[in-house]
Structure formats: C-alpha cells, structure tokens
Design an enzyme around this catalytic site. Structure first.
Site, PDB file in Angstrom:
ATOM      1  N   ASP A  64      -6.909  -2.937  24.886  1.00 33.54           N
ATOM      2  CA  ASP A  64      -7.369  -2.094  23.793  1.00 33.54           C
ATOM      3  C   ASP A  64      -8.033  -0.863  24.399  1.00 33.54           C
ATOM      4  O   ASP A  64      -9.034  -0.991  25.118  1.00 33.54           O
ATOM      5  CB  ASP A  64      -8.364  -2.878  22.936  1.00 33.54           C
ATOM      6  CG  ASP A  64      -8.884  -2.092  21.748  1.00 33.54           C
ATOM      7  OD1 ASP A  64      -8.626  -0.866  21.657  1.00 33.54           O
ATOM      8  OD2 ASP A  64      -9.573  -2.696  20.901  1.00 33.54           O
ATOM      9  N   ILE A  65      -7.499   0.322  24.151  1.00 33.01           N
ATOM     10  CA  ILE A  65      -8.052   1.526  24.785  1.00 33.01           C
ATOM     11  C   ILE A  65      -9.455   1.850  24.286  1.00 33.01           C
ATOM     12  O   ILE A  65     -10.142   2.688  24.889  1.00 33.01           O
ATOM     13  CB  ILE A  65      -7.133   2.748  24.621  1.00 33.01           C
ATOM     14  CG1 ILE A  65      -7.026   3.186  23.158  1.00 33.01           C
ATOM     15  CG2 ILE A  65      -5.764   2.484  25.230  1.00 33.01           C
ATOM     16  CD1 ILE A  65      -6.342   4.534  22.981  1.00 33.01           C
ATOM     17  N   ASN A  91      -1.140   9.115  23.167  1.00 29.31           N
ATOM     18  CA  ASN A  91      -0.306   8.891  21.989  1.00 29.31           C
ATOM     19  C   ASN A  91      -0.885   7.854  21.028  1.00 29.31           C
ATOM     20  O   ASN A  91      -0.699   7.967  19.822  1.00 29.31           O
ATOM     21  CB  ASN A  91       1.090   8.449  22.428  1.00 29.31           C
ATOM     22  CG  ASN A  91       1.874   7.854  21.289  1.00 29.31           C
ATOM     23  OD1 ASN A  91       2.312   8.544  20.380  1.00 29.31           O
ATOM     24  ND2 ASN A  91       2.046   6.526  21.304  1.00 29.31           N
ATOM     25  N   TYR A 155      -8.065  10.650   8.379  1.00 33.59           N
ATOM     26  CA  TYR A 155      -7.004  10.660   9.390  1.00 33.59           C
ATOM     27  C   TYR A 155      -6.697  12.102   9.796  1.00 33.59           C
ATOM     28  O   TYR A 155      -6.618  12.418  10.990  1.00 33.59           O
ATOM     29  CB  TYR A 155      -5.748   9.995   8.839  1.00 33.59           C
ATOM     30  CG  TYR A 155      -4.515  10.259   9.672  1.00 33.59           C
ATOM     31  CD1 TYR A 155      -4.348   9.651  10.914  1.00 33.59           C
ATOM     32  CD2 TYR A 155      -3.518  11.133   9.230  1.00 33.59           C
ATOM     33  CE1 TYR A 155      -3.222   9.898  11.687  1.00 33.59           C
ATOM     34  CE2 TYR A 155      -2.393  11.383   9.998  1.00 33.59           C
ATOM     35  CZ  TYR A 155      -2.251  10.772  11.222  1.00 33.59           C
ATOM     36  OH  TYR A 155      -1.146  11.032  11.998  1.00 33.59           O
ATOM     37  N   ALA A 157      -8.601  14.614   9.626  1.00 29.81           N
ATOM     38  CA  ALA A 157      -9.745  15.156  10.369  1.00 29.81           C
ATOM     39  C   ALA A 157      -9.704  14.751  11.839  1.00 29.81           C
ATOM     40  O   ALA A 157     -10.036  15.540  12.726  1.00 29.81           O
ATOM     41  CB  ALA A 157     -11.051  14.694   9.730  1.00 29.81           C
ATOM     42  N   LYS A 159      -7.029  14.212  13.559  1.00 26.57           N
ATOM     43  CA  LYS A 159      -5.976  14.984  14.206  1.00 26.57           C
ATOM     44  C   LYS A 159      -6.368  16.447  14.337  1.00 26.57           C
ATOM     45  O   LYS A 159      -5.990  17.118  15.315  1.00 26.57           O
ATOM     46  CB  LYS A 159      -4.663  14.825  13.436  1.00 26.57           C
ATOM     47  CG  LYS A 159      -4.105  13.400  13.493  1.00 26.57           C
ATOM     48  CD  LYS A 159      -3.944  12.913  14.937  1.00 26.57           C
ATOM     49  CE  LYS A 159      -3.259  11.578  15.028  1.00 26.57           C
ATOM     50  NZ  LYS A 159      -3.085  11.133  16.436  1.00 26.57           N
TER      51      LYS A 159
END
Length: 254
Positions: A64-65, A91, A155, A157, A159
């Site tokens: 999990d990053i 990504n 979402y 926001a 990006k």
C-alpha cells in the site's frame, strides 16, 4: 544492411504505481517493451503477478503506497535491484462519487492521502536518484483536474493539486535536470469506478453518458494513456517540463 535503433528506454529503470490494472498495467508493459526495467507497485499481488507475466522485465512489489515508510521501501527496492532510477510514474489513485450534501471526512482524507500525499512522498524519496540520472516524474491527473466535476469535487480537487505540484516541481527542479510532467486522461476503460463502489450498470451508464459528450465519441483505452506517458517521459524530450497533457478526446474543449 540495416541495424535496428536502440529502444528509447533501454537499460533505464522505471517505477509505476497502480501497476496491477488499467493505465498502470498498460504503462508498465509499454515501458518494458521499450527496454526499461520496471518495478510495478500495487496493493493486489495477484493483479501485479498478471502484469508481470506479460513481460520478463517487470518485477513487482505488492504494498500500500500510503503505508508508513512505503515511499522509501519502493525507491530502495528499485535502486538495490538495478542500481539507478530514471522514471517515476505516479499513477495509483482513487475516485469517489460524493456530492457536497454527503460529505464524509474519511473519504476526503483517504482521497488526498492516496492521490496527493503518497505521490509527493514518492517523488521526495526518488529525487536524489533522479538528479543523478537526469530522470523525470510523470504524474497521472485527470481532465477533471482542470474542469469541474459535479458530485466529485474532492476527487477533482486532488487532481487539481497534482497538476499544481507538477508545475511547481518542474520549475523547482529544472535547474537540476529533472523533468516533471503530467498526463490528464479523460474517461478511460479501467476498474477505478468499480473500485469506487459503482455497480456495473452504473459504470456502463456513466460511460454511455460520457461517450455522448466526448467530441471524438470514444472512451479512452489504457494503452492510449500509456503511449502518452512514454512520449512525455522519453529521454529525447529533454526540453518538455511542467506540462499537463490532456488526453480526453476533446472533452475539455466543451
């Protein structure tokens, strides 16, 4: 007598997050086919193993990053295996359908943790090695990173934040030879909407709606986006930095 040109990413090392499916899988495969050694990162081991089976130059790291210490673990895994790092593709991400009237604090926190904080920590951990190699970072945004999205404001926001990070990091790192760009896909056939809790019927309905709005009349394919990520990251594009390349069939024009 003809000789083949060297592959553009020959002997270069790339990390791709969210490599178990969709754009991440397509990007990991495309990079491997272009000569790179690729570390594919994601939470689902089985999905990553499917990606790795496509090409022998893809290694995987299931985690999990967002976990504590994940960024340092990911970067050190790649560097210890191949001795360098040339490209970080941020990504991995998530979306959420959440009208303002249904705002939930944990949804906001989780979106920003995965879509903004984790990529930032990865970029931070990768930076010393990217300085050495003259490498680059490619962040994956969205057409909704620079246009409104009703019932998906948070979402969008995240990006929008990624796009500003891209421009600001590019300005900061240009004197050091590190490029930072982003690709902003429009609606693309991935499992991100299903992962956000939408049923298959809802996803199909949304794609039908979006297809009707897109000037080209076409929902994107992960391979389309992977192709642009490789173009942006290509070492031969040494003077392109701070750019957000929108690949959405003209959706942002309407």
């Amino acid at each position: 007598m003809s000789s083949s040109a060297p592959l553009p990413f020959s002997n270069r090392v790339a990390i791709v997050t969210g490599a178990g499916s969709g754009i991440g899988r397509a990007t990991a495969v495309a990079l491997a086919e272009s000569g790179a050694h690729v570390l594919g990162v994601g939470r689902r081991r089985d999905a990553l193993e499917q990606t790795a089976r496509v090409h022998s130059s893809i290694e995987i790291l299931p985690l999990d990053i967002c976990a504590e210490g994940a960024a340092a673990n990911i970067i050190s895994t790649a560097v210890e295996q191949w001795g360098r790092l040339d490209l970080l593709v941020n990504n991995a991400g998530a979306t959420a359908v959440m009208p303002l009237a249904e705002t939930d604090r944990s949804v906001i926190t989780n979106l920003f943790e995965l879509n903004v904080t984790a990529p930032s920590l990865l970029a931070h951990a990768a930076l010393p090695y990217l300085r050495e190699s003259g490498g680059s970072i490619v962040n994956v945004s969205s057409t909704y990173g620079h246009r409104p999205l009703a019932s998906g404001a948070h979402y969008a926001a995240t990006k929008g934040a990624i796009e500003q990070l891209t421009r600001s990091w590019a300005l900061e790192l240009a004197p050091e030879g590190v490029r930072v760009n982003a690709v902003a896909p429009g609606p693309t056939k991935t499992d991100v909407l299903t992962a956000a809790g939408l049923s298959k019927d809802m996803v199909d309905e949304m794609y039908t709606y979006e297809r009707g709005r897109i000037p080209t009349g076409r929902i994107g394919d992960p391979v389309d986006i992977a192709d642009w990520i490789l173009r942006i990251a290509d070492p031969r594009g040494a003077n392109a930095t701070g750019q957000v390349f929108t690949v959405d069939g003209g959706l942002e024009l309407i």
